[in-house]
Design an enzyme around this catalytic site. Sequence first.
Site, mmCIF file in Angstrom:
data_model
loop_
_atom_site.group_PDB
_atom_site.id
_atom_site.type_symbol
_atom_site.label_atom_id
_atom_site.label_comp_id
_atom_site.label_asym_id
_atom_site.label_seq_id
_atom_site.Cartn_x
_atom_site.Cartn_y
_atom_site.Cartn_z
ATOM 1 N N ARG A 64 7.953 -33.501 13.951
ATOM 2 C CA ARG A 64 7.586 -34.650 14.048
ATOM 3 C C ARG A 64 8.334 -34.412 12.344
ATOM 4 N NH1 ARG A 64 3.040 -38.660 13.338
ATOM 5 N NH2 ARG A 64 2.581 -37.699 11.498
ATOM 6 N N TYR A 114 2.023 -42.512 5.097
ATOM 7 C CA TYR A 114 1.400 -42.042 6.077
ATOM 8 C C TYR A 114 1.730 -40.927 6.538
ATOM 9 C CZ TYR A 114 1.176 -41.096 11.312
ATOM 10 O OH TYR A 114 0.737 -40.319 12.404
ATOM 11 N N ASP A 126 8.063 -41.105 13.123
ATOM 12 C CA ASP A 126 6.715 -42.649 13.489
ATOM 13 C C ASP A 126 6.578 -43.399 12.550
ATOM 14 O OD1 ASP A 126 4.510 -43.763 13.739
ATOM 15 O OD2 ASP A 126 3.079 -42.399 13.798
ATOM 16 N N HIS A 185 4.755 -46.469 12.265
ATOM 17 C CA HIS A 185 3.184 -46.035 11.832
ATOM 18 C C HIS A 185 3.060 -47.897 12.225
ATOM 19 C CE1 HIS A 185 -1.146 -45.976 11.500
ATOM 20 N NE2 HIS A 185 -0.489 -44.448 12.218
ATOM 21 N N GLU A 195 8.966 -43.398 16.657
ATOM 22 C CA GLU A 195 7.550 -44.312 17.154
ATOM 23 C C GLU A 195 6.975 -45.047 16.806
ATOM 24 O OE1 GLU A 195 4.646 -41.368 16.895
ATOM 25 O OE2 GLU A 195 2.969 -42.109 16.928
ATOM 26 N N GLU A 223 0.005 -45.991 21.426
ATOM 27 C CA GLU A 223 -0.462 -44.442 21.182
ATOM 28 C C GLU A 223 -2.548 -45.552 21.033
ATOM 29 O OE1 GLU A 223 0.465 -42.719 17.260
ATOM 30 O OE2 GLU A 223 -0.621 -43.854 16.191
ATOM 31 N N ARG A 233 2.975 -43.921 24.972
ATOM 32 C CA ARG A 233 2.401 -42.657 23.929
ATOM 33 C C ARG A 233 0.608 -42.717 24.303
ATOM 34 N NH1 ARG A 233 3.598 -39.773 20.973
ATOM 35 N NH2 ARG A 233 1.526 -40.127 19.021
ATOM 36 N N GLU A 266 2.672 -34.891 22.044
ATOM 37 C CA GLU A 266 2.267 -34.360 20.432
ATOM 38 C C GLU A 266 0.965 -33.669 20.178
ATOM 39 O OE1 GLU A 266 0.545 -37.302 18.696
ATOM 40 O OE2 GLU A 266 1.639 -37.515 16.952
ATOM 41 N N TRP A 320 -0.983 -51.097 8.282
ATOM 42 C CA TRP A 320 -1.369 -49.243 8.310
ATOM 43 C C TRP A 320 -0.789 -48.477 9.433
ATOM 44 C CZ3 TRP A 320 -3.894 -44.820 10.474
ATOM 45 C CH2 TRP A 320 -3.550 -43.965 8.874
HETATM 46 O O1 EZ4 Z 1 -2.882 -42.901 12.494
HETATM 47 O O2 EZ4 Z 1 -4.471 -41.184 14.934
HETATM 48 O O3 EZ4 Z 1 0.816 -40.363 15.881
HETATM 49 N N1 EZ4 Z 1 0.164 -40.529 15.437
HETATM 50 C C1 EZ4 Z 1 -0.728 -40.620 15.180
HETATM 51 C C2 EZ4 Z 1 -2.130 -41.121 14.708
HETATM 52 C C3 EZ4 Z 1 -2.976 -42.393 13.996
HETATM 53 C C4 EZ4 Z 1 -4.576 -42.080 14.236
HETATM 54 C C5 EZ4 Z 1 -5.211 -42.896 13.793
HETATM 55 O O4 EZ4 Z 1 -6.679 -42.126 14.160
HETATM 56 O O5 EZ4 Z 1 -0.150 -42.000 14.258
HETATM 57 O O6 EZ4 Z 1 -1.765 -39.728 12.745
HETATM 58 CO CO CO Z 2 1.556 -42.648 15.436
#
Ligand code: EZ4
Ligand code: CO
Length: 405
Positions: free
Chosen positions: A147, A159, A212, A214, A238, A264, A285, A341, A405
């Site tokens: 990733r 992030y 990701d 996010h 992702e 997630e 996920r 992951e 976030w």
């Molecule tokens: O930000 O688990 O793919 N993994 C993620 C993680 C999340 C954290 C949040 O608690 O997106 O790093």
């Molecule tokens: Co993630």
Amino acid sequence: MKIKEIRIVVCNPGRNFVTVKVITDAGIYGLGDATVNGREMAVVAYLEEHVVPCLIGRDPQNIEDIWQYLYKGAYWRRGPITMAAIAGIDMALWDIKGKIAGLPVYQLLGGKSRKSVGLYAHAGGLTIEDTLSKAKGVLDQGFKAVRLQSAVPGLETTYGVVGDKKDYYELQGNRPLPPEEQWSTQKYLQMVEELFFEARKQLGTNVSLLHDVHSRLTPIESAKLGKMLEPYNLMFLEDSSIAENQQNYQVIRQHTTTPLAIGETYNSIWDCKELIQNQLIDYIRAAATHAGGITAMRRIADFAAIYNVRTAPHGAPDLSPICFAAHIHLDTWAPNFGIQEFVGLGNEQIQSVFDQDIKVTNGVAFVSDKPGLGVDFDEEKAKAYPYKRSYLPVSRLEDGTVWNW
Ligand code: EZ4
Ligand code: CO
């Protein structure tokens, strides 16, 4: 057999973990993970005040009945706190059942669908060059999937980028109040296209690449990104957008063939039902700790299999080694497993508190053959690492608007 005692232990060997220990009158115990990052004590209260008293004296072998009792019986269904509490108990009960039977959990699920579990590692750098040099390091260790995350120029933090911190555990730190971070979609999109252009140039076509987002993009921005990344052939993109409204993914899906992954933060099959049955995603996920345990994950995997959706369980450092063990059992069994992951087996303190029996070599993991989950927890050692209040960051656009976030 009866449940004699249930202990809820919170420790912080680098980060907070909520561990559930279900003890039976037969001397067997089981372990579960009930950690919700940044909301740990809410789960502890839910368990201690509302769950534990109802389970003392019950037969721990009736996993399904206890799951339904906690889910339907509470009237208040779903939600991250409730489902993490159920998950912690559920994992511990599967652990107990395995120990009674003398079988590892994957055998209880139906046995092995594969010899080993494919993992993807992380590479996150302050520049694209830094990210790609970290990715090369990961590939040198034998991983076949990575990733890629990279800092967005012009934003203070990004992030997935560890930066000058030693690891993920130091990155989140133990923050008494939530830090704030900035977001700019425009700056991000420029970075990410260059990242994957350079990645394919430098890493070649044999490696599986993932990314990701996010949840920072709107659906139409996700669609644009997915289209833009098609030439770089990602394994999956992702969390490109939030899917509280699951129809959001119809917008993305209409425009791009980049495979999509999400889940997630999901607490139940209902959070992904439309995404799966309308074939709007390619990978689900969900995590055992957050989606209601092994009982719930098994149901999600079976449902997903009907619609060609594969599993790719969340493997972040805020899921404890107990959750990771549960995932490796599920991954070994699930016929529609995709990829797991992986961010390592934890720092030294974590490894001293949790005794894991998973072998990782050449980018794959081998499941434990010990009865149950095959992971142990040292309560005495955990005492050396007491709970510390800790938050995830909050994100704002450059004009101050609160963002995802
Ligand atoms: O930000 O688990 O793919 N993994 C993620 C993680 C999340 C954290 C949040 O608690 O997106 O790093
Ligand atoms: Co993630």
